[in-house]
Design an enzyme around this catalytic site. Structure first.
Site, PDB file in Angstrom:
ATOM      1  CB  THR A  11      -1.136   0.115   1.170  1.00  0.00           C
ATOM      2  OG1 THR A  11      -1.744  -1.496   1.360  1.00  0.00           O
ATOM      3  CG2 THR A  11      -1.481   0.725   1.349  1.00  0.00           C
ATOM      4  CB  SER A 139       1.114   6.576  11.824  1.00  0.00           C
ATOM      5  OG  SER A 139       0.402   6.690  12.607  1.00  0.00           O
ATOM      6  CB  CYS A 140      -1.614   8.085   8.475  1.00  0.00           C
ATOM      7  SG  CYS A 140      -2.069   6.132   8.532  1.00  0.00           S
ATOM      8  CG  ASN A 141      -4.362   8.199  12.696  1.00  0.00           C
ATOM      9  OD1 ASN A 141      -5.036   9.141  12.118  1.00  0.00           O
ATOM     10  ND2 ASN A 141      -4.552   7.076  12.655  1.00  0.00           N
ATOM     11  CG  HIS A 194      -2.975   7.866  17.785  1.00  0.00           C
ATOM     12  ND1 HIS A 194      -4.319   7.091  18.445  1.00  0.00           N
ATOM     13  CD2 HIS A 194      -3.376   7.048  15.715  1.00  0.00           C
ATOM     14  CE1 HIS A 194      -4.010   6.295  17.491  1.00  0.00           C
ATOM     15  NE2 HIS A 194      -3.654   6.122  16.440  1.00  0.00           N
ATOM     16  N   GLY A 195      -0.884  10.566  20.858  1.00  0.00           N
ATOM     17  CA  GLY A 195      -0.255  11.571  21.281  1.00  0.00           C
ATOM     18  C   GLY A 195       0.597  10.995  21.716  1.00  0.00           C
ATOM     19  CG  HIS A 220      -7.409   7.573   9.574  1.00  0.00           C
ATOM     20  ND1 HIS A 220      -7.801   5.948   9.977  1.00  0.00           N
ATOM     21  CD2 HIS A 220      -5.780   7.449   8.952  1.00  0.00           C
ATOM     22  CE1 HIS A 220      -6.539   4.798  10.089  1.00  0.00           C
ATOM     23  NE2 HIS A 220      -5.466   5.500   9.332  1.00  0.00           N
TER      24      HIS A 220
HETATM   25  P1  NAD Z   1       1.306  -3.951   3.099  1.00  0.00           P
HETATM   26  O1  NAD Z   1       0.801  -5.123   3.986  1.00  0.00           O
HETATM   27  O2  NAD Z   1       0.272  -3.038   2.313  1.00  0.00           O
HETATM   28  O3  NAD Z   1       2.486  -3.950   1.635  1.00  0.00           O
HETATM   29  C1  NAD Z   1       3.931  -4.467   2.805  1.00  0.00           C
HETATM   30  C2  NAD Z   1       4.477  -4.538   1.628  1.00  0.00           C
HETATM   31  O4  NAD Z   1       5.708  -5.476   2.230  1.00  0.00           O
HETATM   32  C3  NAD Z   1       3.382  -6.362   1.029  1.00  0.00           C
HETATM   33  O5  NAD Z   1       3.618  -6.184  -0.489  1.00  0.00           O
HETATM   34  C4  NAD Z   1       4.272  -7.227   1.807  1.00  0.00           C
HETATM   35  O6  NAD Z   1       4.646  -8.320   0.460  1.00  0.00           O
HETATM   36  C5  NAD Z   1       5.847  -7.032   1.207  1.00  0.00           C
HETATM   37  N1  NAD Z   1       6.602  -7.476   2.788  1.00  0.00           N
HETATM   38  C6  NAD Z   1       6.516  -8.581   3.403  1.00  0.00           C
HETATM   39  N2  NAD Z   1       7.594  -9.142   4.596  1.00  0.00           N
HETATM   40  C7  NAD Z   1       8.824  -8.604   3.546  1.00  0.00           C
HETATM   41  C8  NAD Z   1       9.845  -8.776   3.950  1.00  0.00           C
HETATM   42  N3  NAD Z   1      10.128  -9.774   4.474  1.00  0.00           N
HETATM   43  N4  NAD Z   1      10.583  -8.038   2.324  1.00  0.00           N
HETATM   44  C9  NAD Z   1      10.099  -7.446   2.036  1.00  0.00           C
HETATM   45  N5  NAD Z   1       9.367  -7.050   1.823  1.00  0.00           N
HETATM   46  C10 NAD Z   1       8.369  -7.829   2.572  1.00  0.00           C
HETATM   47  O7  NAD Z   1       1.569  -2.448   4.285  1.00  0.00           O
HETATM   48  P2  NAD Z   1       1.412  -1.245   4.388  1.00  0.00           P
HETATM   49  O8  NAD Z   1       0.000  -0.661   4.617  1.00  0.00           O
HETATM   50  O9  NAD Z   1       1.792  -0.789   3.143  1.00  0.00           O
HETATM   51  O10 NAD Z   1       2.117  -0.707   5.404  1.00  0.00           O
HETATM   52  C11 NAD Z   1       3.716  -0.532   5.331  1.00  0.00           C
HETATM   53  C12 NAD Z   1       3.658   0.065   6.710  1.00  0.00           C
HETATM   54  O11 NAD Z   1       3.940   1.471   6.642  1.00  0.00           O
HETATM   55  C13 NAD Z   1       3.735  -0.108   8.279  1.00  0.00           C
HETATM   56  O12 NAD Z   1       4.769   0.243   8.437  1.00  0.00           O
HETATM   57  C14 NAD Z   1       2.857   0.899   8.222  1.00  0.00           C
HETATM   58  O13 NAD Z   1       2.129   0.680   9.504  1.00  0.00           O
HETATM   59  C15 NAD Z   1       2.607   2.251   7.656  1.00  0.00           C
HETATM   60  N6  NAD Z   1       2.129   2.865   7.402  1.00  0.00           N
HETATM   61  C16 NAD Z   1       0.389   2.218   6.667  1.00  0.00           C
HETATM   62  C17 NAD Z   1      -0.148   3.149   6.291  1.00  0.00           C
HETATM   63  C18 NAD Z   1      -1.562   2.651   5.996  1.00  0.00           C
HETATM   64  O14 NAD Z   1      -3.120   3.515   5.827  1.00  0.00           O
HETATM   65  N7  NAD Z   1      -1.841   1.523   5.128  1.00  0.00           N
HETATM   66  C19 NAD Z   1      -0.165   4.278   6.648  1.00  0.00           C
HETATM   67  C20 NAD Z   1       0.806   5.069   7.427  1.00  0.00           C
HETATM   68  C21 NAD Z   1       2.197   4.356   7.029  1.00  0.00           C
END
Ligand code: NAD
Length: 339
Positions: A11, A139-141, A194-195, A220
């Site tokens: 994502t 994070s996003c929030n 979050h805080g 959110h």
């Molecule tokens: P996701 O699950 O959508 O994507 C993670 C990707 O990493 C997947 O493609 C997975 O196959 C790959 N992956 C897993 N293990 C791996 C490894 N050992 N080596 C290489 N690739 C690997 O996750 P995401 O939602 O993109 O979240 C990623 C980070 O961003 C997290 O720390 C999350 O908390 C943070 N985040 C997410 C969001 C959100 O809304 N999705 C918002 C802000 C921050």
């Protein structure tokens, strides 16, 4: 050209890859996947070399027409910076890979502050990231909270923040997550994380947050109240938000009163993936009572951290020392003009 690798093309990773590819001073040298997926096909279509975490799985990729350029280790060797966008907790495990070869790495908000030792928000502490080996984009929030708290703090001084976060249950593509029919307290106890996370970026801010998860995938919503040190002015606050390139004002003329309409608006604007990189403050919700400020803001969870990752790459590389210059470069390359 700063050579950027994306470890974890999900994502966040796929969005950061496109944002990096759009910049004049950066290029994508590779993205990584653990198994074949539609996202791997998109990477191929975009021309991003595909690397994999486990070479034993190479056959599973080649069998479905996905050429593998090498292992994650191979990808890391040709990069100046890696953006680790693996699921929360995996980044911590990956850190030793980056340490071993002295590679600069950006972690995401799913990792604890201690993994990088520096939590980043472009507006608030860009200068502190200059030349660092490890940075965590919050994070996003937390990004949404930090942007607006920093703005109100610079205008009127912030004495205390209280915020209630109504969180999306999953991202749109996550078919196995929920809830589908509940409001879940996240957690029941107060404060939510979050805080304290805001304090990793803005240590002088007093803040208490409460959170719940609801059955939606779009965004959110934050209900925020701040006590200011000085008498606040609604006019001044609106003016400052209008001037801020990553805080958009949702004006009453648009008729938008929900996250669903905001998302539709972003799609109508032709934003890639309907992404809203800016925080969305509802103009009509802004109320100022003496030193008290109130408003609602919507945060597109998949998008707001993307532009921050791009700025973090520049700061860590030390190529652009001025935050405003990096923010402008990032925004222009992505055609980000406030709502
Ligand atoms: P996701 O699950 O959508 O994507 C993670 C990707 O990493 C997947 O493609 C997975 O196959 C790959 N992956 C897993 N293990 C791996 C490894 N050992 N080596 C290489 N690739 C690997 O996750 P995401 O939602 O993109 O979240 C990623 C980070 O961003 C997290 O720390 C999350 O908390 C943070 N985040 C997410 C969001 C959100 O809304 N999705 C918002 C802000 C921050």
């Amino acid at each position: 050209m700063i050579k950027v690798a994306i470890n974890g093309y999900g994502t966040i990773g796929k969005r950061v890859a496109d944002a990096v590819a759009a910049q004049m001073d950066m290029k994508i040298v590779g993205v990584s996947k653990t198994k074949p997926s539609f996202e791997a096909y998109v990477a191929k279509k975009r021309g991003y070399p595909l690397y994999i975490a486990d070479m034993a799985k190479k056959g599973a990729f080649t069998k479905v027409g996905l050429e593998v350029a090498g292992s994650v280790d191979d990808m890391l060797k040709i990069a100046d910076v890696v953006v680790d966008a693996t699921p929360g907790g995996v980044g911590k495990q990956n850190k030793s890979l980056y340490e071993k070869i002295g590679l600069k790495a950006i972690f995401q908000g799913g990792e604890d502050h201690e993994v990088a030792g520096f939590s980043f928000c472009s507006d608030c502490n860009y200068a502190g990231a200059i030349g660092r080996q490890f940075v965590r984009v919050v994070s996003c929030n937390t990004t949404g909270l930090c942007r607006i708290i920093n703005l109100v703090d610079s205008a009127f001084g912030v004495e205390r923040v209280r915020s209630v976060m109504v969180r999306r249950g999953s991202d749109p593509g996550e078919v196995k997550k929920g809830p589908i029919d509940a409001v879940v307290l996240d957690p029941v106890s107060i404060p939510s994380h979050h805080g304290p996370d805001v304090i990793t970026v803005l240590p002088h801010i007093q803040i208490t947050t409460m959170a719940m998860i609801v059955p939606t995938t779009f965004m959110h919503m934050h209900a925020v109240q701040m006590d200011c040190k000085r008498e606040a002015s609604r006019e001044e606050l609106v003016r400052r938000i209008e001037e801020h390139s990553r805080i958009g004002l949702v004006r009453s003329g648009t008729g938008i009163k929900s996250t669903a309409e905001l998302k539709e608006y972003a799609l109508d604007l032709g934003r890639p993936r309907g992404d809203l990189w800016e925080s969305c403050v509802f103009a009509d919700s802004i109320a100022v009572l003496g030193k008290e400020v109130y408003f609602f803001q919507a945060i597109h969870q998949e998008a707001d951290v993307v532009v921050e990752n791009v700025d973090a790459i520049r700061a860590m590389s030390g190529t652009v020392k001025d935050p405003a210059t990096s923010i402008r470069m990032t925004n222009e390359a992505m055609h980000l003009s406030a709502l």
